[in-house]
Design a protein around this motif. Structure first.
Motif, short mmCIF file in Angstrom:
data_model
loop_
_atom_site.label_atom_id
_atom_site.label_comp_id
_atom_site.label_asym_id
_atom_site.label_seq_id
_atom_site.Cartn_x
_atom_site.Cartn_y
_atom_site.Cartn_z
N SER A 585 0.83 -1.24 0.08
CA SER A 585 -0.08 0.04 0.04
C SER A 585 0.65 1.30 0.08
CB SER A 585 -0.95 0.07 1.14
OG SER A 585 -0.13 -0.12 2.43
N SER A 586 2.21 1.14 0.38
CA SER A 586 3.20 2.21 0.47
C SER A 586 3.93 2.31 -0.76
CB SER A 586 3.88 2.22 1.82
OG SER A 586 3.12 2.34 2.92
N ILE A 587 3.90 1.42 -1.59
CA ILE A 587 4.94 1.50 -2.82
C ILE A 587 4.21 2.00 -4.05
CG2 ILE A 587 6.33 -0.20 -4.26
CD1 ILE A 587 6.34 -2.13 -1.89
N VAL A 588 5.13 2.91 -4.61
CA VAL A 588 4.55 3.42 -5.95
C VAL A 588 5.05 2.74 -6.91
CG1 VAL A 588 4.73 5.78 -7.29
CG2 VAL A 588 4.64 5.68 -4.74
N GLU A 589 6.46 2.37 -7.07
CA GLU A 589 7.22 1.77 -8.17
C GLU A 589 8.48 0.96 -7.66
OE1 GLU A 589 9.33 3.78 -11.86
OE2 GLU A 589 6.95 4.11 -11.67
#
Length: 698
Positions: A585-589
């Protein structure tokens, strides 16, 4: 009967009734002429009184009874609601909630509610609107008319008094008034009763003996008694009781007894209504019997057909109450099952047997369905938190002499129970700040060309794997110039740093520890007082909070929260010989960068990402991993994580893959490492620490 077996049910149902009373009383305050709302309030109060009396909580039942008396007058159109009545009933509800909470904490549910009971009794007696001279005049009038018998006797009581008169005894109607300055009314009433019982027998009293013992009367009480004592002697002895102001003794005869036993117009009306109901019930029974006969007749001659499918039963409540501890136990057991499932999947991939692979795949599908069910069982509508806020806003607005509407939307949005338990206090802080420093006074709003009634919007909605809760008001907005001056004065930022801050960053300064623009501290809030606690709590839940404000138009706080804190999807990564998990949920890429792409800006490592520059964080340095040095690598894997509007790139050694993990708290372990939020057990039995991305972004 062991009442302790029913204690949990009593507490749950009492809380439900108290919440219903709060909600309906707020509705009634907006629509005071709607008697249907009064009926609902009366019904809940009556049920709560009965439950409390059954469980032996007499104080709780007694206070509810006094509230019920007032509500009975309102529902019968004998009393009109006003602000004093509303305030008194709300105080009564607060006391009832405190009593129930005392019972929850193992207490007896007792409380000193004398002032509330006195206020309720003054409302019931019609004295709360009277001035002091009016009250004295009313007391004098009551004394002068006290010789008129007003109580009604039932058939048994009338018979006893009549037989006593026939046998040569005296039957008296006695109206006693205690002095207004008497401090122990119940004691004086007890002394009068002792005196009367010493000379004869008491047939009836109003109020009842129990109510008199508990001082549930104003100053007067009435007694029917049988005795051989002469009227003058009895009157003299009663007046000799200390602090008795007056005593009117009336001798009864058969004619007066006949008048006292004659039903009043109200009783006649009730009897007629009862008779009418019985006649209607009888008529309905006849009609139903005829319908049954008509239905049977065609069925007897109709050709036999295949029996149709049984009609679905009428909708009924098919829910049960489940103890929270049982749900927690169920979640813990399923967590262990999930860990074993991951272990079996790993073993299956190593052994490579078709029958084992098929079995594991089937187990995975079943356990995934089970996981969804278990998680849904733990989901609770945010209404369980939101429903206490209308009352809170009403009380705050009244204390600050403001007019405020609270508009709630999305109350049926569901969150994990763990999150629900923790989110209440942060929302209280935000709402109290909105009322105190967001919404202007009536005069200020009119001068600004606004409606005199301020509005606070409380919204909740789903977005992906998150729930957003927004608190928005149409008040003053944040004065950024004032915020900057205060921040510089308190040493939160320097003057040079302040010049570089964006509008959003200035707004976020109010979340700094101890920050406040309030000139004086109130018992409600100061803009910023407690808001650092709000951000800390929300961050600890894996969420974040942002602010959008326009000076003069209002402010919106937006809180982002994860759906659940028990089982999450995570990216497993490697740092040397250690494995870690980062919540998806905190990862963008995820990406790979070369050493040549790393920039040095004022001594800080940065990289270009989506047309902006974001900081580069070395996870091995934060966690002090000895067997991995990312600075020695020509190419390094990175995980771009976000915290609100801030992003950062985190260097890692190797990506392992995505997996569902069970969160386990570490208790007192590793408390000095802020980047660790917990741990999980992997399929191979190893423990992997869970990274808190929020702690990596400054």
């Amino acid at each position: 009967m062991d009442m302790n077996a029913y204690l949990s049910m009593f507490i749950d149902e009492s809380n439900d009734h108290l919440q219903t009373l709060n909600e309906n009383l707020l509705r009634l305050e907006g629509e005071p002429e709607d008697l249907s709302i009064v009926q609902n309030i009366f019904r809940s109060a009556h049920t709560l009184k009965g439950m409390s009396a059954t469980m032996g909580y007499e104080d709780l039942a007694a206070l509810t009874h006094e509230m019920e008396n007032v509500l009975d007058l309102v529902r019968n159109s004998k009393l009109k609601m006003d602000s004093f009545i509303f305030d008194t009933l709300f105080k009564g509800l607060d006391a009832l909630e405190a009593m129930v909470q005392d019972i929850v904490n193992g207490g007896t549910g007792k409380a000193d509610v004398t002032s509330i009971v006195t206020a309720l009794q003054s409302i019931f007696n019609g004295e709360h609107k009277k001035s002091e001279p009016d009250q004295k005049a009313a007391a004098a009038s009551d004394s002068s008319n006290a010789d008129k018998p007003i109580l009604l006797l039932d058939e048994y009581q009338t018979s006893v008094l009549k037989q006593s008169i026939d046998s040569g005894h005296q039957a008296y109607h006695i109206h006693v008034t205690i002095r207004e300055d008497c401090l122990l009314k119940a004691v004086r009433a007890y002394m009068v009763f002792n005196l009367l019982e010493a000379h004869g027998e008491i047939v009836k009293s109003e109020p009842s003996v129990q109510d008199l013992e508990q001082e549930k009367f104003d100053r007067s009480f009435t007694v029917f008694t049988i005795t051989q004592t002469k009227l003058e002697d009895l009157h003299t002895q009663i007046m000799n009781v200390s602090e008795v102001e007056s005593a009117v003794v009336t001798l009864l005869d058969e004619e007066s007894l006949h008048l006292l036993s004659t039903p009043t117009a109200n009783q006649q009306a009730e009897a007629e209504v009862k008779k009418a109901k019985e006649e209607i019930a009888a008529a309905i029974a006849v009609v139903e019997k005829k319908e049954e006969e008509v239905t049977k007749a065609p069925a007897a001659v109709a050709p036999r057909k295949e029996a149709p499918a049984q009609a679905a039963p009428a909708a009924v409540n098919r829910t049960i109450r489940v103890d929270i501890d049982r749900l927690d136990t169920l979640m813990n057991l399923f967590s262990e099952l999930l860990i074993d499932r991951v272990r079996l999947e790993q073993l299956s991939s190593e052994i490579k047997r078709n029958d084992l692979t098929e079995t594991v795949e089937h187990m995975t599908r079943v356990s995934t369905d089970l996981q969804n069910i278990v998680l849904k069982l733990r989901m609770v509508p945010v209404d369980s938190v939101f429903n206490r806020f209308p009352r809170m806003i009403r009380d705050l607005a009244k204390s600050l002499d403001k007019k405020i509407d609270l508009v709630i939307t999305g109350a049926d949005t569901e969150l994990d129970r763990t999150v629900i338990d923790e989110i209440g206090d942060p929302l209280v802080h935000l709402l109290r700040n909105s009322v105190d420093h967001g919404i202007e006074t009536v005069e200020e709003r009119i001068a600004a060309g606004k409606s005199e009634v301020g509005t606070i919007f409380l919204r909740a909605y789903h977005s992906g794997n998150h729930v957003f809760i927004e608190v928005e008001e149409d008040g003053r907005g944040i004065n950024q110039e004032r915020v900057l001056k205060t921040a510089i004065k308190n040493g939160v930022v320097t003057e040079d740093e302040a010049k570089k801050l964006s509008s959003d960053e200035i707004n976020m300064l109010i979340f700094a520890a101890g920050f406040s623009t309030a000139e004086k501290i109130s018992d409600i809030s100061g803009r910023g007082v407690g808001l650092d606690v709000v951000r800390s709590k929300i961050t600890s839940l894996g969420g974040n909070v942002t602010i959008d404000s326009a000076f003069g138009r209002g402010t919106k706080f937006s809180v982002q929260l994860p759906l659940t804190l028990s089982i999450i999807s995570a990216m497993l990564i490697k740092l040397g010989s250690e494995k870690y998990a980062i919540p998806l949920s905190s990862i963008v890429e995820t990406s790979i960068i070369r050493r040549s792409q790393i920039l040095n800006v004022h001594g800080n490592l940065m990289i270009e990402f989506r047309n902006t520059v974001i900081p580069l964080v070395s996870l091995s340095r934060v966690l002090e991993t000895p067997d991995f040095n990312d600075s020695a690598e020509e190419e390094t894997e990175i995980v771009v994580v976000r915290k609100g509007e801030k992003w950062a790139a985190v260097t890692v050694d190797e990506f392992i893959g995505q997996n569902e993990i069970v969160l386990k708290t570490l208790g007192k372990y590793l408390t000095n490492i802020e980047a660790i939020s917990g741990a999980t057990i992997l399929g191979d039995g190893q423990v992997a620490l869970i990274i808190d991305p929020n702690a990596l972004i400054k």
